[in-house]
Design an enzyme around this catalytic site. Sequence first.
Site, PDB file in Angstrom:
ATOM      1  N   ASP A 142      27.305   2.876 -21.040  1.00  0.00           N
ATOM      2  CA  ASP A 142      25.844   2.864 -21.131  1.00  0.00           C
ATOM      3  C   ASP A 142      25.525   2.710 -22.608  1.00  0.00           C
ATOM      4  O   ASP A 142      25.699   3.646 -23.392  1.00  0.00           O
ATOM      5  CB  ASP A 142      25.244   4.168 -20.567  1.00  0.00           C
ATOM      6  N   THR A 177      17.035   5.693 -22.672  1.00  0.00           N
ATOM      7  CA  THR A 177      16.163   4.744 -23.409  1.00  0.00           C
ATOM      8  C   THR A 177      14.777   5.351 -23.661  1.00  0.00           C
ATOM      9  O   THR A 177      14.171   5.071 -24.686  1.00  0.00           O
ATOM     10  CB  THR A 177      15.991   3.412 -22.637  1.00  0.00           C
ATOM     11  N   HIS A 211      13.599  11.789 -13.189  1.00  0.00           N
ATOM     12  CA  HIS A 211      15.062  11.680 -13.129  1.00  0.00           C
ATOM     13  C   HIS A 211      15.722  12.942 -12.584  1.00  0.00           C
ATOM     14  O   HIS A 211      16.884  12.924 -12.205  1.00  0.00           O
ATOM     15  CB  HIS A 211      15.630  11.370 -14.529  1.00  0.00           C
ATOM     16  N   SER A 236      19.232  11.935 -21.870  1.00  0.00           N
ATOM     17  CA  SER A 236      20.575  11.335 -21.968  1.00  0.00           C
ATOM     18  C   SER A 236      21.722  12.307 -21.707  1.00  0.00           C
ATOM     19  O   SER A 236      21.500  13.488 -21.423  1.00  0.00           O
ATOM     20  CB  SER A 236      20.791  10.687 -23.348  1.00  0.00           C
ATOM     21  N   LYS A 240      22.900  16.108 -22.797  1.00  0.00           N
ATOM     22  CA  LYS A 240      22.909  17.348 -22.014  1.00  0.00           C
ATOM     23  C   LYS A 240      24.343  17.818 -21.777  1.00  0.00           C
ATOM     24  O   LYS A 240      24.640  19.000 -21.853  1.00  0.00           O
ATOM     25  CB  LYS A 240      22.208  17.134 -20.661  1.00  0.00           C
ATOM     26  N   ARG A 282      20.880  18.241 -12.376  1.00  0.00           N
ATOM     27  CA  ARG A 282      20.279  16.921 -12.139  1.00  0.00           C
ATOM     28  C   ARG A 282      19.984  16.853 -10.656  1.00  0.00           C
ATOM     29  O   ARG A 282      20.876  16.628  -9.833  1.00  0.00           O
ATOM     30  CB  ARG A 282      21.246  15.829 -12.571  1.00  0.00           C
ATOM     31  N   ASP A 296      26.284   6.737 -16.331  1.00  0.00           N
ATOM     32  CA  ASP A 296      25.433   7.868 -16.719  1.00  0.00           C
ATOM     33  C   ASP A 296      26.186   9.197 -16.687  1.00  0.00           C
ATOM     34  O   ASP A 296      25.623  10.227 -17.097  1.00  0.00           O
ATOM     35  CB  ASP A 296      24.211   7.969 -15.788  1.00  0.00           C
TER      36      ASP A 296
HETATM   37  P1  AMP Z   1      17.899  11.318 -18.453  1.00  0.00           P
HETATM   38  O1  AMP Z   1      18.081  11.017 -19.883  1.00  0.00           O
HETATM   39  O2  AMP Z   1      18.580  12.541 -17.996  1.00  0.00           O
HETATM   40  O3  AMP Z   1      16.432  11.268 -18.068  1.00  0.00           O
HETATM   41  O4  AMP Z   1      18.637  10.162 -17.662  1.00  0.00           O
HETATM   42  C1  AMP Z   1      18.501   8.824 -17.997  1.00  0.00           C
HETATM   43  C2  AMP Z   1      19.129   8.025 -16.904  1.00  0.00           C
HETATM   44  O5  AMP Z   1      18.481   8.302 -15.671  1.00  0.00           O
HETATM   45  C3  AMP Z   1      19.006   6.539 -17.064  1.00  0.00           C
HETATM   46  O6  AMP Z   1      20.139   6.042 -17.699  1.00  0.00           O
HETATM   47  C4  AMP Z   1      18.883   6.005 -15.645  1.00  0.00           C
HETATM   48  O7  AMP Z   1      20.047   5.310 -15.269  1.00  0.00           O
HETATM   49  C5  AMP Z   1      18.796   7.259 -14.788  1.00  0.00           C
HETATM   50  N1  AMP Z   1      17.777   7.228 -13.737  1.00  0.00           N
HETATM   51  C6  AMP Z   1      16.824   6.304 -13.491  1.00  0.00           C
HETATM   52  N2  AMP Z   1      16.111   6.637 -12.390  1.00  0.00           N
HETATM   53  C7  AMP Z   1      16.620   7.793 -11.922  1.00  0.00           C
HETATM   54  C8  AMP Z   1      16.323   8.634 -10.789  1.00  0.00           C
HETATM   55  N3  AMP Z   1      15.334   8.373  -9.939  1.00  0.00           N
HETATM   56  N4  AMP Z   1      17.074   9.754 -10.633  1.00  0.00           N
HETATM   57  C9  AMP Z   1      18.067  10.053 -11.483  1.00  0.00           C
HETATM   58  N5  AMP Z   1      18.395   9.293 -12.551  1.00  0.00           N
HETATM   59  C10 AMP Z   1      17.685   8.180 -12.782  1.00  0.00           C
HETATM   60 MG    MG Z   2      21.727   5.740 -18.749  1.00  0.00          MG
END
Ligand code: AMP
Ligand code: MG
Length: 332
Positions: free
Chosen positions: A124, A129, A217, A241, A244, A258, A271
Amino acid sequence: MKYDLELQVAIEAVKKASTLCSKVQSSLVSEETITKKDKSPVTVADFGAQTIICHELSKAFPDDKVVAEENSQELQTEHGALVTQKIYEYVSDILPEINQEEIHSIIDKGNHDGGPLGRFWTLDPIDGTKGFLRGEQYAVALALIEEGKVVLGILGCPNLTKDLNNTDSTKGLIFSAITGEGASVQYIEEDSQDRIEVSDIEHPSDAPFCESVESAHSSHGDSEKIADILGVKAEPIRIDSQCKYAVIARGDASIYLRLPTRKDYQEKIWDHAAGSIIVKEAGGKVTDTAGKNLDFSQGRTLSNNTGVVGTNGELHDLVVSAVIEVLNSKRR
Ligand code: AMP
Ligand code: MG
């Protein structure tokens, strides 16, 4: 040591990619952000980091495949040509040997499908992002998978400090782990490594937990209920990201939740591969919300798993029970 060369090459590649990301983050302009179909922001840094890492991996390990998040499709438009030019400017500063015409084909080296057989990397280029665009935490995440198992993981965390609460101290850390060899941290600018270990907290009431900043997420409502059941007193630590996982691996927090926000979402292998091996090698445990091991042998997604629970190990069974209780109560 087994994987020594892989570790060395991967750390150098992640360092270079992290340097590119830091440069772009400090000069973010809207032109550098284009919109993907799923509306998540994609940046010059995302593609630039993927270019650097795919190129460095293919130089050192020409036969290795890569499962990476990005592909060059959205760069094949008129606007994409402008973005490609920008990517080239940033990349060529760090790797002058790359030509602009090669950028798309290098990015597409990341098109492998993964699966149970052989050896491949998963990348990744910018995890988190949204955090990156807010000027907050993000990670460059790279892992090596052999016969469906993660054997090496690197997390470049350009905005993380050694002391989570002292954001004025030196920023920029790289976490790494090799299967069976433990986990370490180093500054991006340096080569000396320190071992890291998870916390030894035994009672969840003393355990800070961390979760996504983005409630899309990971369900913040469910984590609050789980924290209540466990008697967790501290406020959640919200970080974007795989930082964590890093925070769990070095003991700043002891629980990572998560929790699914949609029935149909499948977690992506890039991820979780790097972060999960770093937590495990630091002495912790990572499973899905049902307590099952993460299965990296199913292609580009963790299609056999739902959500993720990471802990210092000690607390794992207790946390998974509380997670199951809360998720089951929603099904009734
Ligand atoms: P975070 O930084 O923990 O918010 O996670 C970022 C990652 O969440 C991104 O790289 C995505 O691939 C992933 N992501 C996108 N949509 C979702 C979703 N509905 N549930 C869980 N992860 C997601
Ligand atoms: Mg990602």
